[in-house]
Scaffold this motif. Structure first.
Motif: not given
Length: 316
Positions: A105, A274, A304
Motif C-alpha cells: 500500500s 489502502s 495509497r
C-alpha cells in the motif's frame, strides 16, 4: 547481501515503481454489491488436523508465560514495558506484515523495507513472506472454500488459531509473493524468522532481568498473538458493516483500539490496497498516522488512500 542497495524499488533490476499488474488491487468490488453471505459450514479436510507434536514450541510458550506470570509478580515497570512492546510490535505487524508486504500500500527504500521486516518479525509470527503470502490468499478467497481461516466456513477456533496448528500451512507460499521473494535478504530472514524476536528477548532480559523477560516478552508475546488472531476471528463475527462486501468482514472500534487500527476490517476488505484502514477522521488508526508522517518526511511514497467516495468526512 548488503542492505545499502538501491534506494527505490525502481532501481532494483527488473523492479518497476509502478503497481504490479495483478496485485495489489481492490480484490473485492469497488461498489457495494451483495449483502453479507449466509455461508455453509464446511466439513474438516484431511490434513487440517492440529499437529500438536509439531507445535510444542507454540504450546510451551503459552505454558511458560502462564507459569512465569504466576511465579514472578510484575512491577509497574514490567507492566509498562509489556504494554509498550506489545503496542510497538502491533504497529510493526500492521505496518510491515500487513500494509506493506501483503498489500504493497506504499513504497519505500530497500533498507527501510528490511527494517520493517525485522520489526514485524519481533512478533514471532513467522517470516514476512510466509505471513504476507497467506494473507494475500485470504483476500483472494475471502470466506470462500479456499480461504484458509474463514470463521464462517470453518468455525471460530479454526479461524483464530486452528489453521496455524495445521502443518498444511507451514510452508511459505512464495508463488503468491514473487515481488517480495525476489530479495535475498528477505528470503533469508523468512527462513530465520525467529531471530528478531530472540534478539528482542535478549535486549529485554539485559534491560530488566528475568521478571521483565517473563512479562514484557513471554506474556506480552502471547497477548500480541491473540490480539492479531482476533482480526481473523472476531472481526469477521462482531461489529458493523459499512460496505456490502462479499465476505463477512466487520468494523470493530474496540479491536481497532487494541490492534493499532486493524479493527476497521470491513473498510479494509472494501478497499484492501489502502494504507489507511480508518477511513473517517475519527476512526482510530495509529499505524496510518505513522505512515502519513513517514510520507511527509520522504521515507515512504506512492501511498495509497481509500477512494473519495469511501472516506467522506476524512481529514487527509
Amino acid at each position: 547481501m548488503p542492505l545499502a542497495g538501491p534506494r527505490r524499488e525502481s532501481d532494483v533490476p527488473g523492479m518497476s515503481s509502478a503497481a504490479p499488474a495483478t496485485f495489489p488491487r481492490p480484490v473485492h468490488p469497488t461498489e457495494p454489491t451483495l449483502p453479507a453471505p449466509v455461508l455453509e459450514r464446511l466439513p474438516a479436510r484431511a490434513g487440517d488436523e492440529p499437529d500438536w507434536r509439531g507445535n510444542l514450541r507454540f504450546l510451551a510458550f503459552h505454558v511458560l508465560a502462564g507459569i512465569g506470570a504466576f511465579v514472578w509478580p510484575p512491577s509497574a515497570g514490567d507492566l509498562a514495558l509489556c504494554g509498550a512492546l506489545v503496542y510497538a510490535r502491533l504497529i510493526g505487524i500492521s505496518l510491515g506484515y500487513h500494509r506493506y508486504f501483503a498489500h504493497r500500500s506504499f513504497r519505500t527504500s530497500r533498507a527501510l523495507q528490511f527494517v520493517l521486516a525485522v520489526w514485524a518479525q519481533t512478533s514471532l509470527q513467522r517470516g514476512v513472506l510466509w505471513w504476507a503470502g497467506h494473507h494475500r490468499n485470504h483476500h483472494r478467497y475471502a470466506d470462500q472454500p479456499e480461504d484458509i481461516h474463514s470463521p464462517a466456513r470453518r468455525g471460530f477456533f479454526w479461524s483464530h488459531v486452528g489453521w496455524l496448528l495445521s502443518s498444511r500451512y507451514w510452508t511459505t507460499p512464495t508463488s503468491v509473493i514473487p515481488d517480495m521473494a525476489r530479495y535475498p535478504e528477505l528470503r533469508a530472514l523468512d527462513r530465520l524468522w525467529a531471530l528478531p524476536a530472540l534478539g528482542l528477548a535478549a535486549a529485554v532480559f539485559a534491560w530488566g532481568g528475568l521478571s521483565a523477560l517473563v512479562w514484557a516478552f513471554l506474556v506480552g508475546t502471547v497477548l500480541l498473538w491473540h490480539l492479531t488472531y482476533s482480526i481473523n476471528s472476531l472481526a469477521h463475527r462482531f461489529g458493523s458493516r459499512r460496505y456490502a462486501t462479499t465476505d463477512t468482514s466487520r468494523n470493530n472500534a474496540a479491536l481497532a483500539l487494541l490492534t493499532a487500527g486493524e479493527g476497521w476490517h470491513n473498510n479494509h476488505h472494501f478497499f484492501c490496497a489502502s494504507a489507511r484502514l480508518g477511513f473517517r477522521w475519527w476512526e482510530f488508526d495509529p499505524t496510518w498516522w505513522l505512515i502519513w508522517t513517514l510520507e511527509r518526511v520522504g521515507l515512504v511514497w506512492n501511498v495509497r488512500r481509500p477512494p473519495a467516495r469511501a472516506r467522506v468526512g476524512t481529514r487527509h
